[in-house]
Design a protein around this motif. Structure first.
Motif, PDB file in Angstrom:
ATOM      1  N   GLU A   1      -1.502  -5.697  13.076  1.00  0.00           N
ATOM      2  CA  GLU A   1      -1.605  -7.107  12.704  1.00  0.00           C
ATOM      3  C   GLU A   1      -1.924  -7.152  11.227  1.00  0.00           C
ATOM      4  N   MET A   2      -1.064  -7.808  10.461  1.00  0.00           N
ATOM      5  CA  MET A   2      -1.232  -7.724   9.011  1.00  0.00           C
ATOM      6  C   MET A   2      -1.289  -9.117   8.390  1.00  0.00           C
ATOM      7  N   GLY A   3      -0.713  -9.269   7.242  1.00  0.00           N
ATOM      8  CA  GLY A   3      -0.967 -10.482   6.468  1.00  0.00           C
ATOM      9  C   GLY A   3      -0.225 -11.727   6.935  1.00  0.00           C
TER      10      GLY A   3
ATOM     11  N   GLY B   1      -9.880   6.425   8.548  1.00  0.00           N
ATOM     12  CA  GLY B   1      -8.760   5.620   9.036  1.00  0.00           C
ATOM     13  C   GLY B   1      -7.475   6.437   9.051  1.00  0.00           C
ATOM     14  N   ASN B   2      -7.206   7.086   7.923  1.00  0.00           N
ATOM     15  CA  ASN B   2      -6.005   7.906   7.820  1.00  0.00           C
ATOM     16  C   ASN B   2      -6.073   9.074   8.818  1.00  0.00           C
ATOM     17  N   GLY B   3      -7.268   9.636   8.965  1.00  0.00           N
ATOM     18  CA  GLY B   3      -7.457  10.727   9.936  1.00  0.00           C
ATOM     19  C   GLY B   3      -7.139  10.266  11.349  1.00  0.00           C
TER      20      GLY B   3
ATOM     21  N   GLY C   1      -5.318  -5.480   9.213  1.00  0.00           N
ATOM     22  CA  GLY C   1      -5.671  -5.331   7.800  1.00  0.00           C
ATOM     23  C   GLY C   1      -4.473  -5.624   6.924  1.00  0.00           C
ATOM     24  N   SER C   2      -4.422  -4.941   5.785  1.00  0.00           N
ATOM     25  CA  SER C   2      -3.377  -5.245   4.800  1.00  0.00           C
ATOM     26  C   SER C   2      -2.019  -4.679   5.227  1.00  0.00           C
ATOM     27  N   ASN C   3      -0.970  -5.237   4.661  1.00  0.00           N
ATOM     28  CA  ASN C   3       0.377  -4.766   5.000  1.00  0.00           C
ATOM     29  C   ASN C   3       0.625  -3.339   4.549  1.00  0.00           C
ATOM     30  N   SER C   4       0.118  -3.012   3.342  1.00  0.00           N
ATOM     31  CA  SER C   4       0.426  -1.673   2.835  1.00  0.00           C
ATOM     32  C   SER C   4      -0.220  -0.621   3.727  1.00  0.00           C
ATOM     33  N   VAL C   5      -1.484  -0.819   4.081  1.00  0.00           N
ATOM     34  CA  VAL C   5      -2.153   0.184   4.928  1.00  0.00           C
ATOM     35  C   VAL C   5      -1.559   0.158   6.337  1.00  0.00           C
ATOM     36  N   GLY C   6      -1.295  -1.036   6.840  1.00  0.00           N
ATOM     37  CA  GLY C   6      -0.724  -1.132   8.191  1.00  0.00           C
ATOM     38  C   GLY C   6       0.552  -0.315   8.319  1.00  0.00           C
ATOM     39  N   LYS C   7       1.399  -0.416   7.306  1.00  0.00           N
ATOM     40  CA  LYS C   7       2.664   0.329   7.383  1.00  0.00           C
ATOM     41  C   LYS C   7       2.423   1.832   7.373  1.00  0.00           C
ATOM     42  N   GLN C   8       1.435   2.270   6.582  1.00  0.00           N
ATOM     43  CA  GLN C   8       1.115   3.721   6.576  1.00  0.00           C
ATOM     44  C   GLN C   8       0.625   4.166   7.951  1.00  0.00           C
ATOM     45  N   VAL C   9      -0.220   3.330   8.558  1.00  0.00           N
ATOM     46  CA  VAL C   9      -0.767   3.675   9.877  1.00  0.00           C
ATOM     47  C   VAL C   9       0.379   3.751  10.893  1.00  0.00           C
TER      48      VAL C   9
ATOM     49  N   GLY D   1     -11.461   4.241   4.677  1.00  0.00           N
ATOM     50  CA  GLY D   1     -10.140   4.148   5.288  1.00  0.00           C
ATOM     51  C   GLY D   1      -9.305   5.375   4.967  1.00  0.00           C
ATOM     52  N   ALA D   2      -9.414   5.846   3.711  1.00  0.00           N
ATOM     53  CA  ALA D   2      -8.579   6.964   3.282  1.00  0.00           C
ATOM     54  C   ALA D   2      -8.877   8.228   4.084  1.00  0.00           C
ATOM     55  N   VAL D   3     -10.131   8.417   4.490  1.00  0.00           N
ATOM     56  CA  VAL D   3     -10.478   9.636   5.232  1.00  0.00           C
ATOM     57  C   VAL D   3     -10.465   9.374   6.743  1.00  0.00           C
TER      58      VAL D   3
ATOM     59  N   PRO E   1     -10.832  -4.733  10.214  1.00  0.00           N
ATOM     60  CA  PRO E   1     -11.181  -5.177   8.858  1.00  0.00           C
ATOM     61  C   PRO E   1     -12.552  -5.866   8.833  1.00  0.00           C
ATOM     62  N   TRP E   2     -12.914  -6.398   7.674  1.00  0.00           N
ATOM     63  CA  TRP E   2     -14.238  -6.999   7.487  1.00  0.00           C
ATOM     64  C   TRP E   2     -14.247  -8.501   7.717  1.00  0.00           C
ATOM     65  N   ASN E   3     -13.069  -9.142   7.847  1.00  0.00           N
ATOM     66  CA  ASN E   3     -13.091 -10.620   7.838  1.00  0.00           C
ATOM     67  C   ASN E   3     -13.532 -11.235   9.159  1.00  0.00           C
TER      68      ASN E   3
ATOM     69  N   TRP F   1     -13.641   3.802  17.412  1.00  0.00           N
ATOM     70  CA  TRP F   1     -13.533   2.621  16.534  1.00  0.00           C
ATOM     71  C   TRP F   1     -13.957   2.981  15.123  1.00  0.00           C
ATOM     72  N   LYS F   2     -13.103   2.586  14.151  1.00  0.00           N
ATOM     73  CA  LYS F   2     -13.491   2.706  12.744  1.00  0.00           C
ATOM     74  C   LYS F   2     -13.587   1.309  12.140  1.00  0.00           C
ATOM     75  N   PRO F   3     -14.807   0.797  11.995  1.00  0.00           N
ATOM     76  CA  PRO F   3     -14.938  -0.524  11.375  1.00  0.00           C
ATOM     77  C   PRO F   3     -14.773  -0.424   9.861  1.00  0.00           C
ATOM     78  N   ALA F   4     -14.603  -1.570   9.200  1.00  0.00           N
ATOM     79  CA  ALA F   4     -14.586  -1.568   7.730  1.00  0.00           C
ATOM     80  C   ALA F   4     -15.990  -1.232   7.225  1.00  0.00           C
ATOM     81  N   VAL F   5     -16.054  -0.434   6.180  1.00  0.00           N
ATOM     82  CA  VAL F   5     -17.364  -0.072   5.602  1.00  0.00           C
ATOM     83  C   VAL F   5     -18.129  -1.330   5.196  1.00  0.00           C
ATOM     84  N   GLU F   6     -17.388  -2.330   4.680  1.00  0.00           N
ATOM     85  CA  GLU F   6     -18.031  -3.551   4.160  1.00  0.00           C
ATOM     86  C   GLU F   6     -18.829  -4.290   5.232  1.00  0.00           C
ATOM     87  N   THR F   7     -18.511  -4.045   6.507  1.00  0.00           N
ATOM     88  CA  THR F   7     -19.237  -4.740   7.587  1.00  0.00           C
ATOM     89  C   THR F   7     -19.731  -3.740   8.639  1.00  0.00           C
TER      90      THR F   7
HETATM   91  N1  LIG Z   1      -4.811  -9.379   8.458  1.00  0.00           N
HETATM   92  C1  LIG Z   1      -6.070  -9.487   8.164  1.00  0.00           C
HETATM   93  O1  LIG Z   1      -6.800 -10.092   8.898  1.00  0.00           O
HETATM   94  C2  LIG Z   1      -6.607  -8.820   6.957  1.00  0.00           C
HETATM   95  C3  LIG Z   1      -5.856  -8.721   5.810  1.00  0.00           C
HETATM   96  N2  LIG Z   1      -6.382  -8.127   4.710  1.00  0.00           N
HETATM   97  C4  LIG Z   1      -5.553  -8.106   3.497  1.00  0.00           C
HETATM   98  O2  LIG Z   1      -5.707  -6.873   2.861  1.00  0.00           O
HETATM   99  C5  LIG Z   1      -6.161  -7.043   1.527  1.00  0.00           C
HETATM  100  C6  LIG Z   1      -7.033  -5.876   1.141  1.00  0.00           C
HETATM  101  O3  LIG Z   1      -8.197  -5.806   1.979  1.00  0.00           O
HETATM  102  P1  LIG Z   1      -8.735  -4.388   2.449  1.00  0.00           P
HETATM  103  O4  LIG Z   1     -10.060  -4.529   3.078  1.00  0.00           O
HETATM  104  O5  LIG Z   1      -8.630  -3.442   1.305  1.00  0.00           O
HETATM  105  O6  LIG Z   1      -7.672  -4.028   3.594  1.00  0.00           O
HETATM  106  P2  LIG Z   1      -7.350  -2.645   4.254  1.00  0.00           P
HETATM  107  O7  LIG Z   1      -6.042  -2.748   4.939  1.00  0.00           O
HETATM  108  O8  LIG Z   1      -7.545  -1.546   3.263  1.00  0.00           O
HETATM  109  O9  LIG Z   1      -8.537  -2.474   5.353  1.00  0.00           O
HETATM  110  C7  LIG Z   1      -8.429  -2.719   6.734  1.00  0.00           C
HETATM  111  C8  LIG Z   1      -8.975  -1.524   7.498  1.00  0.00           C
HETATM  112  O10 LIG Z   1      -8.127  -0.399   7.246  1.00  0.00           O
HETATM  113  C9  LIG Z   1      -8.900   0.715   6.798  1.00  0.00           C
HETATM  114  N3  LIG Z   1      -8.082   1.552   5.916  1.00  0.00           N
HETATM  115  C10 LIG Z   1      -7.991   1.516   4.558  1.00  0.00           C
HETATM  116  N4  LIG Z   1      -7.145   2.467   4.118  1.00  0.00           N
HETATM  117  C11 LIG Z   1      -6.684   3.125   5.214  1.00  0.00           C
HETATM  118  C12 LIG Z   1      -5.752   4.199   5.410  1.00  0.00           C
HETATM  119  N5  LIG Z   1      -5.146   4.786   4.386  1.00  0.00           N
HETATM  120  N6  LIG Z   1      -5.482   4.584   6.669  1.00  0.00           N
HETATM  121  C13 LIG Z   1      -6.067   3.971   7.727  1.00  0.00           C
HETATM  122  N7  LIG Z   1      -6.972   2.968   7.597  1.00  0.00           N
HETATM  123  C14 LIG Z   1      -7.277   2.540   6.358  1.00  0.00           C
HETATM  124  C15 LIG Z   1     -10.089   0.062   6.124  1.00  0.00           C
HETATM  125  O11 LIG Z   1     -11.152   0.981   5.993  1.00  0.00           O
HETATM  126  C16 LIG Z   1     -10.377  -1.082   7.077  1.00  0.00           C
HETATM  127  O12 LIG Z   1     -11.102  -0.605   8.190  1.00  0.00           O
HETATM  128  C17 LIG Z   1      -6.847  -8.386   1.534  1.00  0.00           C
HETATM  129  O13 LIG Z   1      -6.870  -8.957   0.265  1.00  0.00           O
HETATM  130  C18 LIG Z   1      -5.982  -9.155   2.498  1.00  0.00           C
HETATM  131  O14 LIG Z   1      -4.852  -9.636   1.832  1.00  0.00           O
HETATM  132  C19 LIG Z   1      -7.635  -7.603   4.727  1.00  0.00           C
HETATM  133  C20 LIG Z   1      -8.429  -7.678   5.824  1.00  0.00           C
HETATM  134  C21 LIG Z   1      -7.973  -8.333   7.032  1.00  0.00           C
END
Ligand SMILES: NC(=O)C1=CN([C@@H]2O[C@H](COP(=O)(O)OP(=O)(O)OC[C@H]3O[C@@H](n4cnc5c(N)ncnc54)[C@H](O)[C@@H]3O)[C@@H](O)[C@H]2O)C=CC1
Ligand SMILES: O=C(O)CCC(=O)C(=O)O
Length: 485
Positions: free
Chosen positions: A252-254, A214-216, A230-238, A210-212, A152-154, A176-182
């Protein structure tokens, strides 16, 4: 304003533009008019190329000794250290945390690399008495293969490094796929790996959505293990995608981390811990304090002290040394925070301080928000249950200590938690009953030590642990060996 730079992919030891030549913008959250970089908007084409490069490199990489691999990590650490100011500034300008925090995080990245360099010289197995008197029975560990890292970007330096360094030292290669934001900060990190002289293809970086990408990665048959923060919703999909194809995964999620302020706590120290744990990095840490659970006997006094200190925090551009709180890292994050502040008010909590966009015209082009303190928060409210990821503190009153523990556990998350008390009975009860992977006594909820296991309970992780020696569990497979003459 500095000129924007072009960020390409790093594949097989070379920087390469994406075949489609498409770019995404990474902008400065302190000034949205400043584009930091035009970064690759890659597709499966580049991902396949990187996976192929990593697959080709892994047979040679795994044959190197741990000491040889460690030397390259040490060299990367030295390069990162020699570029602390440059990378710290890039991070501050790209995601908003103050320069001091960004520089500190970069130094932490170097320390993590050195720690894992040492891991290359430590034991990787055990000898076990066999039931056969002539046999030799032992375990060893082997690398998983190609590891996909989604970060993620944080923490744009520390998080990818705490995933890549153990992956590499245990003999895996990395995509490695970093977040676009960073992605600009990520490229500066990648350049350190390149300059350290890693074999071609051992570490690769693909920039894209992430959609292309990360999901790939989650679905790619050539990736043997995937580690995600990253987020819980994306983490679960991964996790589900990896499970479906039999790959190993680590998520590692929220968090929705509580701090308990017991009736006997040193209130001045507790206030400092709440401010540091809840508001540093503009509250954008998964370990950030968001629920402040205070015993009734000291609630009003604690609140007064907290408000006094919060009011002194200066919001502004993190490159200004007098600033304590930078902007939210991106517009989506600012919108999320504003939405939760509104929701908190609608659900009946009382906004005592902040939670507004500053009026200062110098700050009008940034994603700024003043730190928010909510009073009379109840556990059922959204701001007490959902991860906000912003500078928002929810004060919750507890009848007594037992009630405080019950409230602290009243969440689906379980990442970190802390308590301020002088009473040993309270401490023991907290250690025994708190449902969180990281618990801290008389300290803030954030503050991960690189040599100790880190991860969450409940919805906060896949129940695995990162960092320290715990990392070996994910990045290797155990092989049990029975040898008979
Ligand atoms: N646990 C943590 O340290 C973090 C938690 N978050 C939480 O997530 C919320 C949303 O932030 P986002 O940056 O949108 O999080 P995100 O979960 O979308 O992004 C994290 C990483 O996952 C990638 N990603 C996005 N969609 C994906 C997919 N479908 N398949 C695989 N990889 C994908 C992103 O490009 C990024 O590299 C935040 O408000 C915060 O609550 C966000 C960043 C870090
Ligand atoms: O508190 C820390 O240092 C680590 C936080 C973290 O892992 C995260 O925010 O994703």
């Amino acid at each position: 304003m500095k000129d924007a730079i072009i960020i390409d992919n790093y594949i097989g030891g070379q920087w390469k533009p994406p075949a489609n030549r498409e770019r995404l913008e990474s902008i400065n959250p302190a000034n949205k008019r400043e584009v930091m970089g035009y970064v690759a908007n890659s597709t499966d084409f580049e991902l396949n190329e990187a996976v192929y490069a990593a697959e080709t490199a892994r047979l040679l990489w795994r044959k190197k000794t741990g000491a040889e691999r460690g030397q390259l990590l040490v060299r990367t650490a030295e390069l990162l250290e020699s570029r602390l100011d440059e990378i710290g500034e890039t991070m501050c300008r790209e995601m908003g945390k103050t320069f001091a925090e960004a520089r500190g995080e970069t130094a932490r990245g170097a320390a993590i690399l050195r720690y894992y360099a040492g891991e290359g010289m430590r034991k990787i197995g055990d000898v076990i008495p066999s039931s056969d008197a002539e046999a030799f029975l032992f375990t060893t560990r082997v690398p998983l293969g190609v590891i996909g890292v989604i970060s993620p970007w944080n923490f744009p330096v520390a998080i990818p490094i705490w995933k890549m360094a153990p992956a590499l030292i245990y003999g895996n290669t990395v995509v490695w796929k970093p977040a676009v934001e960073t992605a600009v900060t990520a490229a500066a990190v990648m350049q350190c790996f390149h300059d350290a002289g890693f074999p071609l293809g051992a570490v690769n970086m693909i920039v894209g959505s992430g959609a292309v990408v990360g999901n790939g990665m989650a679905n790619h048959p050539g990736i043997h293990g995937i580690t995600f923060t990253g987020s819980n919703s994306v983490g679960k999909q991964v996790g589900q995608a990896a499970l479906a194809r039999g790959a190993k995964y680590q998520l590692e999620m929220g968090g929705k981390n509580p701090i308990i302020i017991a009736g006997d706590a040193d209130l001045d120290l507790a206030v400092d811990a709440v401010i540091s744990g809840g508001l540093r990095s503009t509250g954008q840490k998964c370990t950030a304090t968001s629920r402040v659970i205070v015993e009734r006997s000291i609630y009003e006094l604690f609140k007064t002290k907290l408000l006094e200190k919060v009011a002194t925090l200066k919001v502004g551009n993190g490159m200004d040394p007098s600033v304590w709180l930078g902007p939210c890292a991106n517009e989506k994050q600012l919108e999320t925070v504003l939405r939760y502040i509104q929701k908190g008010k609608e659900e009946g909590a009382v906004l005592l301080y902040g939670g507004t966009q500053p009026e200062d015209s110098d700050l009008s082009d940034g994603f700024y928000i003043t730190p928010a303190v909510f009073d009379r928060v109840e556990s059922r409210m959204s701001i007490a249950q959902e991860e906000i990821f912003g500078p928002v503190l929810a004060l919750i009153e507890a009848r007594d200590f037992e009630d405080a523990i019950t409230l602290a556990n009243d969440t689906s998350y379980g990442l970190s938690a802390s308590i301020y008390t002088k009473n040993i009975g309270n401490v023991l009860s907290f250690v025994q009953n708190m449902e969180a992977g990281l618990i801290r006594v008389n300290a803030e909820t954030a503050g991960v030590e690189l040599q100790a296991p880190f991860g969450g309970m409940k919805q906060s992780s896949s129940h695995s642990r990162e960092q320290g020696q715990a990392a070996i569990e994910f990045f290797t497979s155990v092989k049990t060996v029975f040898i008979k003459p």
